[in-house]
Design a protein around this motif. Structure first.
Motif, PDB file in Angstrom:
ATOM      1  N   GLN A  99      -6.059 -19.430  33.291  1.00 64.70           N
ATOM      2  CA  GLN A  99      -5.437 -18.730  32.170  1.00 64.70           C
ATOM      3  C   GLN A  99      -6.313 -17.572  31.701  1.00 64.70           C
ATOM      4  OE1 GLN A  99      -2.270 -19.242  31.086  1.00 64.70           O
ATOM      5  NE2 GLN A  99      -2.686 -17.310  30.029  1.00 64.70           N
ATOM      6  N   ARG A 100      -7.623 -17.778  31.682  1.00 62.86           N
ATOM      7  CA  ARG A 100      -8.535 -16.688  31.304  1.00 62.86           C
ATOM      8  C   ARG A 100      -8.428 -15.530  32.295  1.00 62.86           C
ATOM      9  NH1 ARG A 100     -12.217 -21.182  30.700  1.00 62.86           N
ATOM     10  NH2 ARG A 100     -12.518 -21.720  28.514  1.00 62.86           N
ATOM     11  N   ILE A 101      -8.421 -15.860  33.580  1.00 62.19           N
ATOM     12  CA  ILE A 101      -8.313 -14.827  34.616  1.00 62.19           C
ATOM     13  C   ILE A 101      -7.005 -14.062  34.461  1.00 62.19           C
ATOM     14  CG2 ILE A 101      -8.002 -14.477  37.105  1.00 62.19           C
ATOM     15  CD1 ILE A 101      -9.896 -16.958  37.456  1.00 62.19           C
ATOM     16  N   ARG A 102      -5.927 -14.786  34.277  1.00 61.42           N
ATOM     17  CA  ARG A 102      -4.600 -14.171  34.122  1.00 61.42           C
ATOM     18  C   ARG A 102      -4.598 -13.193  32.943  1.00 61.42           C
ATOM     19  NH1 ARG A 102      -2.175 -18.798  33.772  1.00 61.42           N
ATOM     20  NH2 ARG A 102      -1.705 -19.089  35.978  1.00 61.42           N
ATOM     21  N   ASN A 103      -5.148 -13.635  31.818  1.00 62.24           N
ATOM     22  CA  ASN A 103      -5.164 -12.795  30.615  1.00 62.24           C
ATOM     23  C   ASN A 103      -6.060 -11.572  30.792  1.00 62.24           C
ATOM     24  OD1 ASN A 103      -3.457 -14.605  29.347  1.00 62.24           O
ATOM     25  ND2 ASN A 103      -5.095 -15.655  28.237  1.00 62.24           N
ATOM     26  N   LEU A 104      -7.243 -11.763  31.378  1.00 62.04           N
ATOM     27  CA  LEU A 104      -8.171 -10.646  31.554  1.00 62.04           C
ATOM     28  C   LEU A 104      -7.611  -9.601  32.517  1.00 62.04           C
ATOM     29  CD1 LEU A 104     -11.501 -12.663  31.683  1.00 62.04           C
ATOM     30  CD2 LEU A 104     -10.889 -10.967  29.949  1.00 62.04           C
ATOM     31  N   CYS A 105      -6.946 -10.064  33.568  1.00 64.13           N
ATOM     32  CA  CYS A 105      -6.341  -9.122  34.513  1.00 64.13           C
ATOM     33  C   CYS A 105      -5.183  -8.370  33.858  1.00 64.13           C
ATOM     34  CB  CYS A 105      -5.865  -9.860  35.760  1.00 64.13           C
ATOM     35  SG  CYS A 105      -7.209 -10.502  36.789  1.00 64.13           S
ATOM     36  N   HIS A 106      -4.414  -9.079  33.066  1.00 64.13           N
ATOM     37  CA  HIS A 106      -3.315  -8.424  32.345  1.00 64.13           C
ATOM     38  C   HIS A 106      -3.859  -7.345  31.415  1.00 64.13           C
ATOM     39  CE1 HIS A 106      -0.204  -8.051  29.152  1.00 64.13           C
ATOM     40  NE2 HIS A 106       0.607  -8.096  30.196  1.00 64.13           N
ATOM     41  N   ASP A 107      -4.933  -7.666  30.695  1.00 64.33           N
ATOM     42  CA  ASP A 107      -5.546  -6.673  29.807  1.00 64.33           C
ATOM     43  C   ASP A 107      -6.087  -5.486  30.600  1.00 64.33           C
ATOM     44  OD1 ASP A 107      -4.973  -8.285  27.653  1.00 64.33           O
ATOM     45  OD2 ASP A 107      -7.002  -9.129  27.503  1.00 64.33           O
ATOM     46  N   GLY A 108      -6.658  -5.775  31.778  1.00 60.61           N
ATOM     47  CA  GLY A 108      -7.275  -4.723  32.572  1.00 60.61           C
ATOM     48  C   GLY A 108      -6.295  -3.779  33.231  1.00 60.61           C
ATOM     49  N   THR A 109      -5.039  -4.185  33.348  1.00 61.62           N
ATOM     50  CA  THR A 109      -4.034  -3.335  34.003  1.00 61.62           C
ATOM     51  C   THR A 109      -3.131  -2.616  33.008  1.00 61.62           C
ATOM     52  OG1 THR A 109      -2.556  -5.263  34.203  1.00 61.62           O
ATOM     53  CG2 THR A 109      -3.990  -4.773  36.079  1.00 61.62           C
ATOM     54  N   ARG A 110      -3.384  -2.778  31.726  1.00 67.32           N
ATOM     55  CA  ARG A 110      -2.496  -2.177  30.722  1.00 67.32           C
ATOM     56  C   ARG A 110      -2.473  -0.653  30.781  1.00 67.32           C
ATOM     57  NH1 ARG A 110      -3.557  -5.880  25.296  1.00 67.32           N
ATOM     58  NH2 ARG A 110      -2.166  -7.601  25.891  1.00 67.32           N
ATOM     59  N   THR A 124      -7.687 -22.846  48.133  1.00 64.36           N
ATOM     60  CA  THR A 124      -6.233 -22.792  48.279  1.00 64.36           C
ATOM     61  C   THR A 124      -5.573 -21.817  47.312  1.00 64.36           C
ATOM     62  OG1 THR A 124      -6.016 -24.730  46.843  1.00 64.36           O
ATOM     63  CG2 THR A 124      -6.074 -25.121  49.215  1.00 64.36           C
ATOM     64  N   GLY A 125      -6.374 -20.995  46.629  1.00 57.55           N
ATOM     65  CA  GLY A 125      -5.838 -19.801  46.017  1.00 57.55           C
ATOM     66  C   GLY A 125      -5.451 -19.828  44.558  1.00 57.55           C
ATOM     67  N   GLY A 126      -5.755 -20.885  43.817  1.00 57.06           N
ATOM     68  CA  GLY A 126      -5.340 -20.924  42.422  1.00 57.06           C
ATOM     69  C   GLY A 126      -5.808 -19.716  41.627  1.00 57.06           C
ATOM     70  N   SER A 127      -7.085 -19.371  41.737  1.00 58.63           N
ATOM     71  CA  SER A 127      -7.621 -18.237  40.981  1.00 58.63           C
ATOM     72  C   SER A 127      -7.062 -16.912  41.489  1.00 58.63           C
ATOM     73  CB  SER A 127      -9.150 -18.223  41.062  1.00 58.63           C
ATOM     74  OG  SER A 127      -9.701 -19.345  40.403  1.00 58.63           O
ATOM     75  N   SER A 128      -6.872 -16.798  42.798  1.00 58.25           N
ATOM     76  CA  SER A 128      -6.291 -15.575  43.361  1.00 58.25           C
ATOM     77  C   SER A 128      -4.878 -15.352  42.835  1.00 58.25           C
ATOM     78  CB  SER A 128      -6.263 -15.653  44.889  1.00 58.25           C
ATOM     79  OG  SER A 128      -7.562 -15.729  45.423  1.00 58.25           O
ATOM     80  N   LEU A 129      -4.101 -16.421  42.776  1.00 60.94           N
ATOM     81  CA  LEU A 129      -2.718 -16.299  42.315  1.00 60.94           C
ATOM     82  C   LEU A 129      -2.663 -15.991  40.824  1.00 60.94           C
ATOM     83  CD1 LEU A 129      -1.089 -19.252  44.285  1.00 60.94           C
ATOM     84  CD2 LEU A 129      -1.334 -16.858  44.957  1.00 60.94           C
ATOM     85  N   ALA A 130      -3.561 -16.596  40.050  1.00 60.91           N
ATOM     86  CA  ALA A 130      -3.607 -16.293  38.616  1.00 60.91           C
ATOM     87  C   ALA A 130      -3.937 -14.821  38.391  1.00 60.91           C
ATOM     88  CB  ALA A 130      -4.634 -17.185  37.925  1.00 60.91           C
ATOM     89  N   ALA A 131      -4.886 -14.287  39.175  1.00 60.26           N
ATOM     90  CA  ALA A 131      -5.237 -12.872  39.060  1.00 60.26           C
ATOM     91  C   ALA A 131      -4.055 -11.987  39.439  1.00 60.26           C
ATOM     92  CB  ALA A 131      -6.447 -12.562  39.938  1.00 60.26           C
ATOM     93  N   GLY A 134      -1.584 -11.697  36.812  1.00 62.19           N
ATOM     94  CA  GLY A 134      -2.026 -10.774  35.777  1.00 62.19           C
ATOM     95  C   GLY A 134      -1.953  -9.318  36.180  1.00 62.19           C
ATOM     96  N   GLY A 135      -1.523  -9.051  37.415  1.00 57.61           N
ATOM     97  CA  GLY A 135      -1.348  -7.673  37.864  1.00 57.61           C
ATOM     98  C   GLY A 135      -2.483  -7.111  38.687  1.00 57.61           C
ATOM     99  N   ALA A 163       2.772  -9.695  46.568  1.00 57.92           N
ATOM    100  CA  ALA A 163       1.705  -9.278  45.650  1.00 57.92           C
ATOM    101  C   ALA A 163       0.560  -8.637  46.432  1.00 57.92           C
ATOM    102  CB  ALA A 163       1.193 -10.481  44.860  1.00 57.92           C
ATOM    103  N   PRO A 164      -0.197  -7.734  45.812  1.00 53.83           N
ATOM    104  CA  PRO A 164      -1.298  -7.048  46.511  1.00 53.83           C
ATOM    105  C   PRO A 164      -2.523  -7.957  46.682  1.00 53.83           C
ATOM    106  CG  PRO A 164      -1.188  -6.310  44.235  1.00 53.83           C
ATOM    107  CD  PRO A 164      -0.006  -7.214  44.443  1.00 53.83           C
TER     108      PRO A 164
END
Length: 231
Positions: A99-110, A124-131, A134-135, A163-164
């Motif tokens: 959730q932190r990663i998702r939020n920080l990436c969302h903020d970083g792409t604004r 198996t990619g949990g953190s990659s998918l969260a990022a 977040g964009g 997704a990229p």
């Protein structure tokens, strides 16, 4: 809910988990206390027992566990399955980090700029998918072909196929060295290194010998205006 993960109890160096509709027991060396919900342990679908040499074996009471298990956890759909090492394809303690990663990436792409994230020992990619949710543009690096293929399956079930994300089966240290030569920079870096592992060509990773050197190398690809470094 029967389609998620829950830790039900722990103790006597084991943990009792609800994984979708299945109840399982796995080793937990840190659980030095006594279980608090003893009745819950009486009927389980599988029990992984670790031997003295480090190997282990599943005692499976429910044949349904021989098929993949789909769960929803931490904002992700995940395909799990039991492995010969006693793993499931999930480290549930990472849920808050996702959730932190998702939020920080969302903020970083604004502001519309490309936000690059590097995930090392990415499993198996949990953190990659969260990022990616977040964009972010993600480089997912793991030396295991099986883990990278598993992560791509998880991307599929989260509608992140397009997704990229760069899916890279590579030795982490060699990959970082190449990124330094390419002058590549990342605004977010994630690494959850094992205590021991092997690279794609049999390179040995020992956390007590190699972690500090890797961290020093990562300084060279960390953007001066980086958002996060998660270890």
């Amino acid at each position: 809910m029967n389609n998620t993960y829950r830790l039900l109890d722990s103790g006597n160096f084991e943990k009792l988990e609800q994984v979708g509709p299945f109840r399982i027991i796995r080793p937990s060396p840190q659980a030095v206390w006594k279980p608090s919900q003893t009745k819950l342990w009486n009927k389980v679908d599988a029990h992984f027992k670790r031997f003295a040499g480090g190997d282990g074996k599943w005692d499976i009471n429910n044949p349904g566990l021989k098929k993949p298990i789909m769960i929803e956890y931490g904002g992700l759909n995940l395909q799990l399955e039991i492995t010969d090492f006693g793993h499931l394809g999930l480290f549930p303690e990472q849920r808050m980090n996702w959730q932190r990663i998702r939020n920080l990436c969302h903020d970083g792409t604004r502001n519309g700029e490309e936000f690059n994230v590097l995930n090392l020992f990415a499993y198996t990619g949990g953190s990659s998918l969260a990022a990616a949710q977040g964009g972010a543009h993600v480089a997912h690096v793991d030396a295991s072909k099986t883990s990278v293929a598993w992560a791509r399956l998880n991307a599929d079930v989260n509608n992140l196929t397009q997704a990229p994300i760069r899916w890279l089966t590579d030795d982490v240290q060699k990959f970082v060295a190449r990124e330094i030569r390419r002058n590549k920079l990342y605004k977010g870096i994630i690494l959850d290194p094992p205590s021991f592992g092997r690279g794609t060509a049999g390179e040995t990773w020992k956390i007590e010998e190699n972690l500090i050197e890797l961290l020093e190398s990562l300084k060279s690809i960390l953007h001066s205006e980086f958002s996060f470094f998660l270890l």
